[in-house]
Design a protein around this motif. Structure first.
Motif, mmCIF file in Angstrom:
data_model
loop_
_atom_site.group_PDB
_atom_site.id
_atom_site.type_symbol
_atom_site.label_atom_id
_atom_site.label_comp_id
_atom_site.label_asym_id
_atom_site.label_seq_id
_atom_site.Cartn_x
_atom_site.Cartn_y
_atom_site.Cartn_z
ATOM 1 N N ILE A 1 0.847 -1.193 0.000
ATOM 2 C CA ILE A 1 0.000 0.000 0.000
ATOM 3 C C ILE A 1 0.885 1.247 0.000
ATOM 4 C CG2 ILE A 1 -1.834 1.249 1.191
ATOM 5 C CD1 ILE A 1 -2.643 -1.366 2.522
ATOM 6 N N PRO A 2 0.913 2.014 -1.084
ATOM 7 C CA PRO A 2 1.687 3.257 -1.085
ATOM 8 C C PRO A 2 1.138 4.240 -0.057
ATOM 9 C CG PRO A 2 1.059 2.607 -3.319
ATOM 10 C CD PRO A 2 0.279 1.744 -2.378
ATOM 11 N N ALA A 3 1.976 5.188 0.357
ATOM 12 C CA ALA A 3 1.578 6.147 1.387
ATOM 13 C C ALA A 3 0.343 6.939 0.972
ATOM 14 C CB ALA A 3 2.743 7.088 1.685
ATOM 15 N N ALA A 4 0.290 7.386 -0.286
ATOM 16 C CA ALA A 4 -0.857 8.182 -0.750
ATOM 17 C C ALA A 4 -2.136 7.363 -0.703
ATOM 18 C CB ALA A 4 -0.595 8.690 -2.170
ATOM 19 N N THR A 5 -2.047 6.084 -1.074
ATOM 20 C CA THR A 5 -3.226 5.222 -1.034
ATOM 21 C C THR A 5 -3.638 4.942 0.411
ATOM 22 O OG1 THR A 5 -2.557 4.194 -3.121
ATOM 23 C CG2 THR A 5 -4.177 3.018 -1.799
ATOM 24 N N GLY A 6 -2.661 4.813 1.296
ATOM 25 C CA GLY A 6 -2.971 4.616 2.701
ATOM 26 C C GLY A 6 -3.785 5.767 3.269
ATOM 27 N N LYS A 7 -3.453 6.994 2.858
ATOM 28 C CA LYS A 7 -4.223 8.158 3.304
ATOM 29 C C LYS A 7 -5.644 8.120 2.760
ATOM 30 C CE LYS A 7 -0.254 11.266 3.831
ATOM 31 N NZ LYS A 7 0.386 12.516 3.350
ATOM 32 N N GLN A 8 -5.788 7.679 1.494
ATOM 33 C CA GLN A 8 -7.130 7.565 0.916
ATOM 34 C C GLN A 8 -7.973 6.553 1.687
ATOM 35 O OE1 GLN A 8 -5.659 6.816 -3.256
ATOM 36 N NE2 GLN A 8 -7.396 8.134 -3.771
ATOM 37 N N LEU A 9 -7.370 5.423 2.022
ATOM 38 C CA LEU A 9 -8.095 4.400 2.781
ATOM 39 C C LEU A 9 -8.547 4.952 4.129
ATOM 40 C CD1 LEU A 9 -5.826 1.267 2.083
ATOM 41 C CD2 LEU A 9 -8.025 1.785 1.030
ATOM 42 N N LEU A 10 -7.656 5.678 4.788
ATOM 43 C CA LEU A 10 -7.978 6.235 6.094
ATOM 44 C C LEU A 10 -9.101 7.262 5.991
ATOM 45 C CD1 LEU A 10 -7.250 6.352 9.116
ATOM 46 C CD2 LEU A 10 -5.571 8.126 8.537
ATOM 47 N N ASN A 11 -8.999 8.148 5.003
ATOM 48 C CA ASN A 11 -9.993 9.215 4.867
ATOM 49 C C ASN A 11 -11.375 8.670 4.509
ATOM 50 O OD1 ASN A 11 -8.050 11.147 5.430
ATOM 51 N ND2 ASN A 11 -7.579 11.534 3.269
ATOM 52 N N ALA A 12 -11.411 7.574 3.729
ATOM 53 C CA ALA A 12 -12.688 7.002 3.307
ATOM 54 C C ALA A 12 -13.168 5.904 4.249
ATOM 55 C CB ALA A 12 -12.566 6.450 1.878
ATOM 56 N N ASP A 13 -12.420 5.683 5.329
ATOM 57 C CA ASP A 13 -12.766 4.634 6.299
ATOM 58 C C ASP A 13 -12.829 3.259 5.628
ATOM 59 O OD1 ASP A 13 -13.154 3.773 8.823
ATOM 60 O OD2 ASP A 13 -15.048 4.812 9.167
ATOM 61 N N LEU A 14 -11.785 2.982 4.829
ATOM 62 C CA LEU A 14 -11.647 1.707 4.129
ATOM 63 C C LEU A 14 -10.507 0.911 4.751
ATOM 64 C CD1 LEU A 14 -11.880 2.983 0.432
ATOM 65 C CD2 LEU A 14 -13.721 1.955 1.786
ATOM 66 N N LEU A 15 -10.526 -0.402 4.522
ATOM 67 C CA LEU A 15 -9.495 -1.286 5.055
ATOM 68 C C LEU A 15 -9.192 -2.367 4.029
ATOM 69 C CD1 LEU A 15 -7.771 -2.308 7.498
ATOM 70 C CD2 LEU A 15 -9.767 -3.665 8.178
ATOM 71 N N LEU A 16 -7.911 -2.550 3.728
ATOM 72 C CA LEU A 16 -7.491 -3.650 2.855
ATOM 73 C C LEU A 16 -6.953 -4.771 3.733
ATOM 74 C CD1 LEU A 16 -7.106 -4.454 -0.205
ATOM 75 C CD2 LEU A 16 -4.687 -3.965 0.190
ATOM 76 N N LYS A 17 -7.654 -5.890 3.726
ATOM 77 C CA LYS A 17 -7.239 -7.052 4.503
ATOM 78 C C LYS A 17 -6.606 -8.070 3.567
ATOM 79 C CE LYS A 17 -8.913 -10.486 7.817
ATOM 80 N NZ LYS A 17 -10.104 -11.008 8.568
ATOM 81 N N GLN A 18 -5.363 -8.432 3.839
ATOM 82 C CA GLN A 18 -4.632 -9.338 2.955
ATOM 83 C C GLN A 18 -4.602 -10.751 3.516
ATOM 84 O OE1 GLN A 18 -1.282 -8.095 0.623
ATOM 85 N NE2 GLN A 18 -1.151 -6.168 1.776
ATOM 86 N N GLN A 19 -4.710 -11.709 2.615
ATOM 87 C CA GLN A 19 -4.484 -13.116 2.912
ATOM 88 C C GLN A 19 -3.356 -13.604 2.013
ATOM 89 O OE1 GLN A 19 -7.890 -12.330 1.716
ATOM 90 N NE2 GLN A 19 -8.350 -11.595 3.785
#
Length: 275
Positions: free
Chosen positions: A30-48
């Motif tokens: 997860i790039p830093a810019a995408t991490g901020k987008q996830l945080l701002n939109a209240d999203l979570l990427l869960k990896q398996q």
């Protein structure tokens, strides 16, 4: 803040080389810019190990429904990381100039149904030159995953790789095998599926008999067919003596140039040495 995560989309990795249901050779960074987008939109990427799931907080402020979130037109860019150093040895991908190209996956409406690439398998059509990327990367990524959160986003996707098919070549290395009068390779139906013995010159060796498959065979972590080396009787009545059964499959961690003197341009070969 209360949290209750629901699924936006699920992505699984598959590779036909492996008989297991899913593939564990790639992952997501997860790039830093995408991490901020996830945080701002209240999203979570869960990896398996064999995939990932993009989740949203249905109890968060603002967009709390899937349909509402998919109207936001957010675009998320993830880096795909290759964890398997042998990937190109057994994958049906044209590796020309791979050092300056990377995969581009995403939910583009022009892609095949249910996958994140142009056709049913990821192939050269999904490669892009690094000079075409919007950002400059210090280290070239294996691939990028671009997810547009709009109405086109499906519940489930695959990233699916096809196994390489090669012409299998069995070298009869020992004196006993090289001395067989009429060596033949048979499939489990007793049908000859390899050529008559050719002679190949190896370094510091005399001519060695080699039998080449008549058609390319898909590489797999499990042999799809039982092949056996036999010595066929010369009278033509299909009687034979089995010498080795089953025969080993090619080892993907070994690359040999043993047959270059007689290989045909445009064909891919795998060498197996029998002793």
């Amino acid at each position: 803040m209360k949290q209750q995560y629901e699924i936006l989309t699920t992505i699984r990795y598959r590779h036909d080389f492996f008989q297991a249901l899913f593939y564990e050779g790639i992952g997501i960074r997860i790039p830093a810019a995408t991490g901020k987008q996830l945080l701002n939109a209240d999203l979570l990427l869960k990896q398996q190990a064999s995939g990932c799931t993009l989740l949203y907080n249905s109890l968060g402020a603002g967009m709390r429904t899937r349909s509402g979130l998919l109207g936001s037109n957010i675009t998320l860019v993830f880096e795909i990381v290759l964890k398997d150093p042998l990937f190109y040895n057994y994958t049906a991908i044209d590796t020309n100039d791979i050092t300056t190209r990377c995969f581009m996956f995403g939910n583009d409406t022009a892609n095949a149904p249910g996958v994140l690439h142009r056709y049913s398998y990821a192939d050269a059509a999904d490669l892009r030159g690094t000079d075409e990327l919007q950002e400059t990367y210090f280290t070239k990524p294996f691939g990028l995953l671009v997810l547009r959160l709009d109405e086109s986003l499906q519940d489930n996707y695959l990233i699916h790789f096809k196994a390489r098919s090669t012409y299998w070549c069995y070298y009869l290395m020992s004196e006993q095998l090289a001395a067989l009068a009429h060596p033949v390779i048979l499939n489990n139906n007793g049908v000859s599926c390899f050529s008559e013995p050719l002679q190949a010159a190896l370094p510091e060796r005399n001519q060695v008999p080699v039998l080449v498959s008549k058609d390319p065979i898909p590489l797999s972590d499990r042999s799809p067919d039982i092949l056996k080396l036999a010595d066929r009787a010369p009278d033509g009545n299909n009687k034979h003596k089995v010498i080795i059964s089953p025969l080993p499959s090619p080892e993907i961690n070994r690359i040999s140039a043993a047959g270059r003197s007689w290989h045909t341009n445009g064909k891919t070969y795998s060498e197996i040495f029998l002793y």
